[in-house]
Design a protein around this motif. Sequence first.
Motif, short mmCIF file in Angstrom:
data_model
loop_
_atom_site.label_atom_id
_atom_site.label_comp_id
_atom_site.label_asym_id
_atom_site.label_seq_id
_atom_site.Cartn_x
_atom_site.Cartn_y
_atom_site.Cartn_z
N ILE A 198 0.85 -1.20 0.00
CA ILE A 198 0.00 0.00 0.00
C ILE A 198 0.88 1.25 0.00
CG2 ILE A 198 -0.17 -0.02 2.53
CD1 ILE A 198 -3.05 1.09 2.18
N SER A 199 0.45 2.25 -0.76
CA SER A 199 1.22 3.50 -0.86
C SER A 199 0.52 4.61 -0.08
CB SER A 199 1.37 3.93 -2.32
OG SER A 199 0.11 4.24 -2.88
N CYS A 200 1.31 5.62 0.28
CA CYS A 200 0.75 6.78 0.99
C CYS A 200 1.66 7.99 0.75
CB CYS A 200 0.60 6.50 2.48
SG CYS A 200 2.15 6.15 3.32
N VAL A 201 1.09 9.16 0.87
CA VAL A 201 1.84 10.42 0.78
C VAL A 201 1.78 11.08 2.15
CG1 VAL A 201 1.99 12.68 -0.31
CG2 VAL A 201 1.32 10.69 -1.67
N VAL A 202 2.96 11.46 2.66
CA VAL A 202 3.03 12.04 4.00
C VAL A 202 3.76 13.37 3.95
CG1 VAL A 202 3.02 9.77 5.09
CG2 VAL A 202 5.20 10.88 4.58
N GLU A 203 3.42 14.26 4.89
CA GLU A 203 4.17 15.49 5.10
C GLU A 203 5.34 15.16 6.03
OE1 GLU A 203 1.78 18.74 6.38
OE2 GLU A 203 0.24 18.41 4.85
N ASP A 204 6.55 15.45 5.57
CA ASP A 204 7.74 15.02 6.31
C ASP A 204 7.79 15.56 7.74
OD1 ASP A 204 8.39 13.75 4.01
OD2 ASP A 204 9.91 15.20 3.37
N ASP A 205 7.29 16.77 7.94
CA ASP A 205 7.36 17.36 9.28
C ASP A 205 6.34 16.76 10.25
OD1 ASP A 205 9.37 19.01 8.42
OD2 ASP A 205 8.05 20.72 7.98
N LYS A 206 5.36 16.01 9.72
CA LYS A 206 4.28 15.52 10.58
C LYS A 206 4.26 14.00 10.71
CE LYS A 206 1.25 19.44 9.50
NZ LYS A 206 -0.07 19.85 8.94
N VAL A 207 4.65 13.30 9.66
CA VAL A 207 4.52 11.83 9.66
C VAL A 207 5.84 11.21 9.22
CG1 VAL A 207 3.24 9.85 8.80
CG2 VAL A 207 2.09 12.06 9.05
#
Length: 234
Positions: A198-207
Amino acid sequence: MDVEAHMESVWFERQRFEEAETRYQQHLAGTSQVNQGSSGSSSAQLTPEMAARINALEKENKQLKKSVTTLEDQLRRLESRLAALEISSGGAPPAKAAPVSDDDDDEDDFELFGDDDEEDAAAAEKLKAERIAAYNDRKSKKVAIIAKSNIILDVKPWDDETDHAEMEKLVRSIEIDGLLWGASKLVPVGYGIKKLQISCVVEDDKVGTDILEEKITEFEDFVQSVDVAAFNKV
């Protein structure tokens, strides 16, 4: 007093003024001589009218010198203020005028331009405040760049009897600020076992990946382990 008119008058009558001044100085020294015809010369005293005229010219000359000196001083101060304003506005300062020498040390100072110093300072402060406000306005409108990453996770079940649909449902139930789940698929591992990719997009500063692995492995009845298959900056 009209300074320009007096200066023009003194300039055009310079010779007469110098002759009268010479006679007056000779009169003070007691050696005044006045030519009287071609036969010779004889000593004579200046008349009261001539003496009064010379005295008036002397006073007028002194007053003119004072006025000119004062105007020159005010002009130099004005040029200095203009140069300071040019520098504060980011332009080049104007060329400095050559100083005018004057042997008369008696200066009668007066403020020709009133409250120009205060007005110039207020104008400079106003210009500075406008530039700061414009800079802050541009800065507030600038869109901040948010660093993001695309992560692909391999979620491995315990065996081939694991309900993959339920396992995916549990994984997608994880909600974190800055996390967006993407596409998924089942990938065969061997012996009839399939892993959930499974893929996901995350904000580096938060996740981060540590948080995702910790959250997913909490579903221990379905998940055996979690690995990061790919990690790319968006």
